[in-house]
Design a protein around this motif. Structure first.
Motif, mmCIF file in Angstrom:
data_model
loop_
_atom_site.group_PDB
_atom_site.id
_atom_site.type_symbol
_atom_site.label_atom_id
_atom_site.label_comp_id
_atom_site.label_asym_id
_atom_site.label_seq_id
_atom_site.Cartn_x
_atom_site.Cartn_y
_atom_site.Cartn_z
ATOM 1 N N THR A 93 -3.525 -7.315 4.295
ATOM 2 C CA THR A 93 -2.355 -7.360 5.226
ATOM 3 C C THR A 93 -2.167 -5.806 5.701
ATOM 4 O OG1 THR A 93 -1.301 -8.863 3.800
ATOM 5 C CG2 THR A 93 0.156 -7.750 5.214
ATOM 6 N N LEU A 94 -1.936 -5.788 7.314
ATOM 7 C CA LEU A 94 -1.533 -4.721 7.807
ATOM 8 C C LEU A 94 -0.462 -4.777 8.690
ATOM 9 C CD1 LEU A 94 -2.330 -1.665 8.629
ATOM 10 C CD2 LEU A 94 -4.075 -2.813 10.191
ATOM 11 N N CYS A 95 0.641 -4.072 8.355
ATOM 12 C CA CYS A 95 1.877 -4.044 9.184
ATOM 13 C C CYS A 95 1.997 -2.580 9.886
ATOM 14 C CB CYS A 95 3.101 -4.358 8.205
ATOM 15 S SG CYS A 95 4.697 -4.555 9.185
ATOM 16 N N PHE A 96 2.263 -2.841 11.280
ATOM 17 C CA PHE A 96 2.426 -1.823 12.068
ATOM 18 C C PHE A 96 3.305 -1.778 13.136
ATOM 19 C CE2 PHE A 96 -1.610 -3.792 13.182
ATOM 20 C CZ PHE A 96 -1.424 -3.510 14.542
ATOM 21 N N ALA A 97 4.131 -0.633 13.383
ATOM 22 C CA ALA A 97 4.978 -0.801 14.627
ATOM 23 C C ALA A 97 4.898 0.712 15.735
ATOM 24 C CB ALA A 97 6.358 -0.810 14.060
ATOM 25 N N THR A 98 4.914 0.141 16.966
ATOM 26 C CA THR A 98 4.746 0.974 17.942
ATOM 27 C C THR A 98 6.343 0.803 18.507
ATOM 28 O OG1 THR A 98 2.484 0.514 18.381
ATOM 29 C CG2 THR A 98 3.730 2.060 20.167
ATOM 30 N N PRO A 99 7.194 1.891 17.996
ATOM 31 C CA PRO A 99 8.602 1.715 18.555
ATOM 32 C C PRO A 99 8.759 1.487 19.925
ATOM 33 C CG PRO A 99 8.369 3.564 16.738
ATOM 34 C CD PRO A 99 6.844 2.890 17.344
ATOM 35 N N GLY A 100 9.457 0.455 20.535
ATOM 36 C CA GLY A 100 9.909 0.199 21.930
ATOM 37 C C GLY A 100 8.904 -0.810 22.350
ATOM 38 N N ALA A 142 4.603 -10.113 -3.886
ATOM 39 C CA ALA A 142 4.163 -9.515 -2.681
ATOM 40 C C ALA A 142 4.697 -9.930 -1.446
ATOM 41 C CB ALA A 142 2.462 -9.917 -2.320
ATOM 42 N N ASN A 143 5.186 -8.990 -0.645
ATOM 43 C CA ASN A 143 5.778 -9.239 0.610
ATOM 44 C C ASN A 143 4.997 -9.981 1.801
ATOM 45 O OD1 ASN A 143 7.117 -8.213 3.465
ATOM 46 N ND2 ASN A 143 8.588 -8.882 2.247
ATOM 47 N N SER A 144 5.245 -10.936 2.192
ATOM 48 C CA SER A 144 4.315 -11.555 3.439
ATOM 49 C C SER A 144 4.295 -10.784 4.749
ATOM 50 C CB SER A 144 4.999 -12.793 3.757
ATOM 51 O OG SER A 144 6.290 -12.832 4.407
ATOM 52 N N GLU A 145 5.193 -10.111 5.045
ATOM 53 C CA GLU A 145 5.181 -9.152 6.169
ATOM 54 C C GLU A 145 4.420 -7.771 6.135
ATOM 55 O OE1 GLU A 145 8.688 -8.956 8.359
ATOM 56 O OE2 GLU A 145 9.730 -10.578 7.840
ATOM 57 N N THR A 146 4.583 -7.026 5.047
ATOM 58 C CA THR A 146 4.115 -5.709 4.648
ATOM 59 C C THR A 146 2.893 -5.919 3.649
ATOM 60 O OG1 THR A 146 5.609 -5.205 2.743
ATOM 61 C CG2 THR A 146 6.286 -4.609 5.147
ATOM 62 N N GLY A 147 3.042 -6.733 3.115
ATOM 63 C CA GLY A 147 1.756 -6.765 1.908
ATOM 64 C C GLY A 147 2.207 -5.912 0.898
ATOM 65 N N ILE A 148 3.142 -5.287 0.481
ATOM 66 C CA ILE A 148 3.535 -4.379 -0.271
ATOM 67 C C ILE A 148 3.761 -5.239 -1.566
ATOM 68 C CG2 ILE A 148 5.233 -2.762 -1.287
ATOM 69 C CD1 ILE A 148 5.762 -1.648 1.767
ATOM 70 N N LEU A 149 3.333 -4.688 -2.683
ATOM 71 C CA LEU A 149 3.528 -5.267 -4.036
ATOM 72 C C LEU A 149 4.577 -4.647 -4.730
ATOM 73 C CD1 LEU A 149 -0.434 -5.397 -5.093
ATOM 74 C CD2 LEU A 149 0.905 -7.152 -3.718
ATOM 75 N N GLN A 150 5.159 -5.530 -5.744
ATOM 76 C CA GLN A 150 6.268 -5.183 -6.469
ATOM 77 C C GLN A 150 5.751 -4.925 -7.930
ATOM 78 O OE1 GLN A 150 9.277 -4.214 -5.426
ATOM 79 N NE2 GLN A 150 9.079 -4.704 -3.332
ATOM 80 N N VAL A 182 -1.182 -8.143 10.849
ATOM 81 C CA VAL A 182 -2.384 -8.439 11.001
ATOM 82 C C VAL A 182 -2.699 -9.133 9.566
ATOM 83 C CG1 VAL A 182 -4.603 -8.062 11.699
ATOM 84 C CG2 VAL A 182 -2.695 -7.244 13.155
ATOM 85 N N SER A 183 -3.091 -10.295 9.233
ATOM 86 C CA SER A 183 -3.352 -10.579 7.965
ATOM 87 C C SER A 183 -4.858 -11.201 7.970
ATOM 88 C CB SER A 183 -2.575 -11.649 7.309
ATOM 89 O OG SER A 183 -2.203 -12.571 8.227
ATOM 90 N N LEU A 184 -5.830 -10.726 7.469
ATOM 91 C CA LEU A 184 -7.422 -10.978 7.370
ATOM 92 C C LEU A 184 -7.504 -12.198 6.373
ATOM 93 C CD1 LEU A 184 -7.135 -8.085 8.761
ATOM 94 C CD2 LEU A 184 -9.248 -7.969 7.793
ATOM 95 N N GLY A 185 -8.588 -12.696 6.372
ATOM 96 C CA GLY A 185 -9.088 -13.691 5.454
ATOM 97 C C GLY A 185 -10.485 -13.751 5.198
#
Length: 347
Positions: free
Chosen positions: A260-267, A122-130, A317-320
């Motif tokens: 895990t929630l990863c998001f970007a607002t460009p700029g 699992a990726n620590s930044e995006t949470g995406i699983l392989q 943002v990573s919850l617990g």
């Protein structure tokens, strides 16, 4: 101001069970390598923790080698091999990668030679699983352990990395999990501790805390704690999606860690968002904690095909288990208000 901690992928709060086990271990003075009663008492704590970690990780029959954490674990697991891998790997593993593998826009890594490849679970930044291929040489399971119902014995991996502080244990303690019979070149030579694979007197206190935290994390999984966390993550994501138009949410369509929630607002630079939310009482992250302070964009998002401006604008943002519905809804309101201010400023 009551602070809200939403950076559990960086580190977690120490579990009461881990704290109690560590306090009890402080009163055991023996060296685990000594043969007298005091030494045997210390050795018993280490072996109890080894059994607890093995059970929680589904690693019955495998070898558990305790280390100072996943970074040392990467040295031990990867240091005697030439490995293929991708830019998605944590820097501790990426240091040992000799050839980059392609990454799709959804974060999937193409593996052709599993026995020569390192691939994170699992990726620590995006949470995406392989999806891990059978016979994989090394897998960094640090982020997945304790959050997902996984078992080393059915992953088909030869060597795996795990760390205590990602699941409520102490910092500075981890392990390499080895398929029984796997050869391993000792990197830290000394007195032959840990079955001759890692020299140096064992950190009995930290190891005891790791074992207790692993056992408690397994109970949480069985009790559905992470299903509740996932529902809160989805609630937060839905609130943000409804309130913004140009923000990119990474990994929405693929399996992710439940928290895990990863998001970007460009700029709108990620580091700026982290500081603004910190002042508002929320602890979040821009990428991996080990890379904080670096101005460059996320190498993970860049590898997935996002442009540099977007990569520089990503936050995580990573919850617990301690996160509440009130926490995520208030975070959404606060972030959306700041996003509206940013939009007005750049309009």
């Amino acid at each position: 101001m009551t602070r809200v901690y939403l950076d559990h992928n960086a580190t977690t709060m120490l579990r009461p069970e881990a704290r109690a086990a560590m306090i009890a271990a402080m009163d055991v003075c023996g060296n685990p390598s000594s043969v007298h009663g005091e030494g045997r008492a210390a050795k018993a704590l280490v072996e109890r923790a080894r059994a607890q970690v093995s059970s929680a990780f589904g690693a019955d029959g495998a070898d558990i080698v305790f280390t100072s954490g996943s970074t040392e674990g990467a040295l031990l697991a990867c240091g005697d091999q030439k490995l293929h891998g991708s830019a998605l790997e944590h820097d501790a593993v990426r240091s040992w990668i000799s050839e980059d593998l392609p990454v799709s826009h959804n974060g999937a890594v193409t593996v052709e030679q599993p026995n020569r490849t390192a691939l994170q679970l699992a990726n620590s930044e995006t949470g995406i699983l392989q999806i891990l291929p059978q016979g994989l040489a090394v897998s960094d399971a640090t982020q997945a352990f304790g959050k997902l119902p996984i078992a080393f014995n059915w992953l088909g991996v030869t060597r795996a990395l795990i760390s205590a502080h990602k699941l409520g244990g102490p910092k500075g303690t981890g392990a390499v999990v080895l398929k029984r019979g796997t050869e391993l070149a000792t990197q830290i030579k000394g007195g032959g501790q840990e079955m001759g694979r890692r020299g140096g007197t064992e950190n009995v206190i930290g190891i005891a805390g790791f074992g207790a935290a692993s056992e408690a994390a397994a109970r949480d999984l069985a009790d559905g704690v992470w299903e509740r966390v996932e529902a809160l993550r989805n609630m937060l994501e839905q609130a943000l999606v409804a309130g913004t138009q140009n923000t990119i949410f990474v990994g929405q369509s693929v399996p992710r860690l439940p928290n895990t929630l990863c998001f970007a607002t460009p700029g709108w630079k990620g580091e700026t968002q982290v500081m603004q939310m910190d002042l508002a009482g929320y602890a979040i992250s821009a990428g991996s904690a080990c890379s904080s302070g670096k101005v460059r964009g996320s190498a993970v998002l860049t590898a997935m095909g996002y442009d540099e401006i977007t990569a520089q604008s990503a936050i995580r943002v990573s919850l617990g288990p301690e996160t509440s519905e009130s926490d995520v809804l208030r975070f959404a309101d606060t972030w959306l208000a700041k996003e509206k201010t940013y939009r007005a400023r750049v309009a």
